[in-house]
Design a protein around this motif. Structure first.
Motif: not given
Length: 168
Positions: A132-136
């Motif tokens: 979920l936080t890979m894009e960030e």
């Protein structure tokens, strides 16, 4: 700490076994110890909260001692590595505001600490299937890449050492 390649399947399998063993030990140990204490020292009021709590605390201490003793066993290699990685990343995270400020001013050690944090976080999140936080993380990495281009710095993650954080 150096980042190492970890077999995700083996890590997940061993982590699940360690978690299940700890849960089983906690249940059996705390109930067993509490039962022995209740039989040995009965309470006329029927309240045995303190004995139950004592059983849980003693069992937790025993589990921690066993985990500490076996942490270098080959079975625990991946689990121990991830535990150490989490500790190392936590050290960087606690100082991240100062590290980012120093990186903006061209501090190479700050940029190296950020690169370690981002690379380690990427590895950890992939091992734990936290996508979920890979894009960030990709955005943060792009910002760091822009800084390295601006200051013409090449970062070698193998040079990272936790002592770099002492100056922040």
């Amino acid at each position: 700490m150096q980042l190492l390649e970890i077999d995700k399947t083996r890590y997940r399998k061993h982590l699940n076994i360690v978690i299940a063993a700890c849960i089983a030990a906690l249940v059996i140990g705390s109930l067993g110890i509490a039962r022995v204490l209740i039989v040995a020292f009965p309470d006329p009021d029927g309240s045995h909260f303190h004995w139950n709590l004592t059983g849980v605390v003693l069992t937790c201490v025993m589990i921690a001692a066993v985990l500490k003793r076996v942490q270098h066993h080959p079975f625990m290699y991946e689990v121990n590595y991830v535990w150490q990685l989490k500790q190392a990343l936590n050290k960087v995270t606690r100082k991240m505001a100062k590290v980012k400020k120093a990186a903006q001013q061209g501090d190479v050690d700050a940029m190296l600490a950020m690169q370690f944090s981002y690379s380690g976080s990427r590895q950890l999140w992939q091992l734990d299937d936290n996508t979920l936080t890979m894009e960030e993380l990709g955005i943060w990495q792009a910002e760091l890449d822009a800084l390295t281009n601006q200051y013409q710095v090449t970062l070698d993650i193998t040079r990272y050492d936790a002592s770099l954080l002492d100056k922040f």
